[in-house]
Design an enzyme around this catalytic site. Structure first.
Site, PDB file in Angstrom:
ATOM      1  N   HIS A  57      -5.562  -0.809   5.074  1.00  0.00           N
ATOM      2  CA  HIS A  57      -5.064   0.573   5.095  1.00  0.00           C
ATOM      3  C   HIS A  57      -6.094   1.414   5.863  1.00  0.00           C
ATOM      4  CE1 HIS A  57      -3.060   3.989   2.563  1.00  0.00           C
ATOM      5  NE2 HIS A  57      -3.765   4.555   3.508  1.00  0.00           N
TER       6      HIS A  57
ATOM      7  N   CYS B 133      -2.604   7.632   8.114  1.00  0.00           N
ATOM      8  CA  CYS B 133      -3.200   6.295   8.052  1.00  0.00           C
ATOM      9  C   CYS B 133      -2.209   5.256   8.569  1.00  0.00           C
ATOM     10  CB  CYS B 133      -3.573   5.930   6.618  1.00  0.00           C
ATOM     11  SG  CYS B 133      -4.746   7.059   5.842  1.00  0.00           S
TER      12      CYS B 133
ATOM     13  N   THR C  38       0.867  -1.185   0.000  1.00  0.00           N
ATOM     14  CA  THR C  38       0.000   0.000   0.000  1.00  0.00           C
ATOM     15  C   THR C  38       0.900   1.230   0.000  1.00  0.00           C
ATOM     16  OG1 THR C  38      -2.032   0.965   0.889  1.00  0.00           O
ATOM     17  CG2 THR C  38      -0.367   0.331   2.512  1.00  0.00           C
TER      18      THR C  38
END
Lengths: 207, 164
Positions: B49, B32, B26
């Site tokens: 995520h 995040c 990712t």
């Protein structure tokens, strides 16, 4: 905070018009700062997923200088000015006459950061004051904050509030081109918070 | 070609699982947090995520479960169980949770650290041990996990790549 109306193409056109007015003023300010001609493309207003929004800015892993200002008042949201590192270098060198500035370095001088933040301040200020004149809404930008990082890491910070409720967002994206460069040199991203649309559309008589 | 084909990409507020030799990746985690759950025997791994700490903050009835630390991690465990993974053998590696900008509203202030705390709380409840982490700071991270070497590689701007 449910939106009890449907956003139609007409609303998107209104937002496009708003983006044009704001960005035209910001481009004029930038042109005066740099003493160069600035071209501005017609804003792109879209309802996009978060990943698609990163693509609009050149892809989530692209490294940019991002200046974020939060917007408060009758219209709330986030505003980003995103530009390539080379463009930020040129801009700050021109403004402060300091040739050692390099946004590619891991440590960037305080001078470069504050010069770039000031650029953000001036541009967002002219963008938003045009918007405020046009809509008669009170709009205040907060102090700018700067980050040199990946597009996704930067923009996602501006999505936190609305992501509580939504998986998509309206973005008013205006690209600007500085004379003498071949590619797009920067993006203004205006991300109104969803509740801001109501006051915005009402002030313009389209709700 | 193989390298491209063999890396599964996970978007923001998204989750997926892979089986070796596939890797999972990712990009550009800011505030995040990327949570990798893996099982060394089956060589199956999942990645979520996470964008926000707590699903009770979102007041909609139907929502994207991968967006929140609590619902995202539980859903990922369910997905892995369906693939035949024993949840008791799961281990975690986590990265992200940076503070990208120095200011914030009540929603955004300390959002990175709050995401990390929430992820750790949920993993603790599920008794999934955290084997390695690279969290906090003020840099964005792109991460990629290889279920064979069980290494999580982390790339940051200006600081190159390191493995945990």
């Amino acid at each position: 905070m449910n939106i009890d109306y449907k956003i139609t193409d007409m609303h998107l056109d209104v937002l496009k018009e708003i983006g044009s007015i704001g960005a035209a003023h910001a481009a004029t300010s930038l042109s005066q700062l740099l003493d160069k001609k600035i071209e501005m493309l017609v804003p792109n207003v879209s309802f996009v997923s978060f990943d698609e929004m990163f693509d609009l800015a050149g892809g989530s892993e692209r490294i940019v200088v991002g200046i974020l200002q939060k917007i408060e008042g009758d219209l709330s949201g986030n505003m980003f000015y995103l530009l390539p590192l080379d463009s930020a270098n040129q801009l700050t060198k021109r403004l402060v006459g300091e040739t050692s500035i390099d946004f590619h370095n891991s440590t960037i001088s305080e001078l470069a950061i504050s010069a770039m933040q000031e650029v953000g301040n001036i541009l967002a200020g002219s963008y938003l004051s045009a918007l405020s004149d046009f809509t008669q809404l009170k709009i205040q930008p907060t102090v700018p904050s700067l980050s040199v990082d990946m597009v996704g890491a930067i923009i996602s910070f501006g999505l936190i509030e609305l992501s509580h409720y939504y998986d998509e967002a309206i973005v008013i994206d205006t690209q600007i081109i500085v004379e003498g460069s071949s590619s797009v040199d920067g993006h203004f991203f205006l991300l109104p918070n969803p509740e801001a649309y109501i006051s915005l559309f009402r002030s313009l008589g389209v709700l | 070609m193989d390298t491209v084909k063999n890396v599964v990409r996970v978007g923001i507020a998204d989750m997926k699982i892979v089986k070796a030799p596939q890797k999972i990746r990712t990009s550009s985690l800011g505030s995040c947090v990327g949570v990798v759950l893996y099982d060394e025997t089956t060589k199956i791994a999942g990645l979520v995520h996470v964008m926000l700490p707590d699903s009770s903050l979102g007041r909609l009835e139907s929502f994207n479960r991968a967006k929140f630390a609590d619902t995202g991690i539980y859903s990922l465990v369910e997905l892995l169980k369906k693939e035949g993974v024993n949840p008791n053998s799961l281990k975690a590696k986590i990265a992200g949770g940076a503070q990208m900008f120095q200011f914030g509203s009540k929603d955004t202030i300390r959002i990175g650290p709050r995401n990390i705390e929430a992820v750790k709380l949920v993993l603790g409840r599920l008794s999934i041990p955290i084997i390695a982490e690279d969290t906090g700071g003020s840099r964005g991270r792109t991460i990629e996990f290889d279920p064979i070497s069980i290494k999580l590689s982390i790339r940051t701007v200006n600081e190159g790549t390191n493995e945990i």
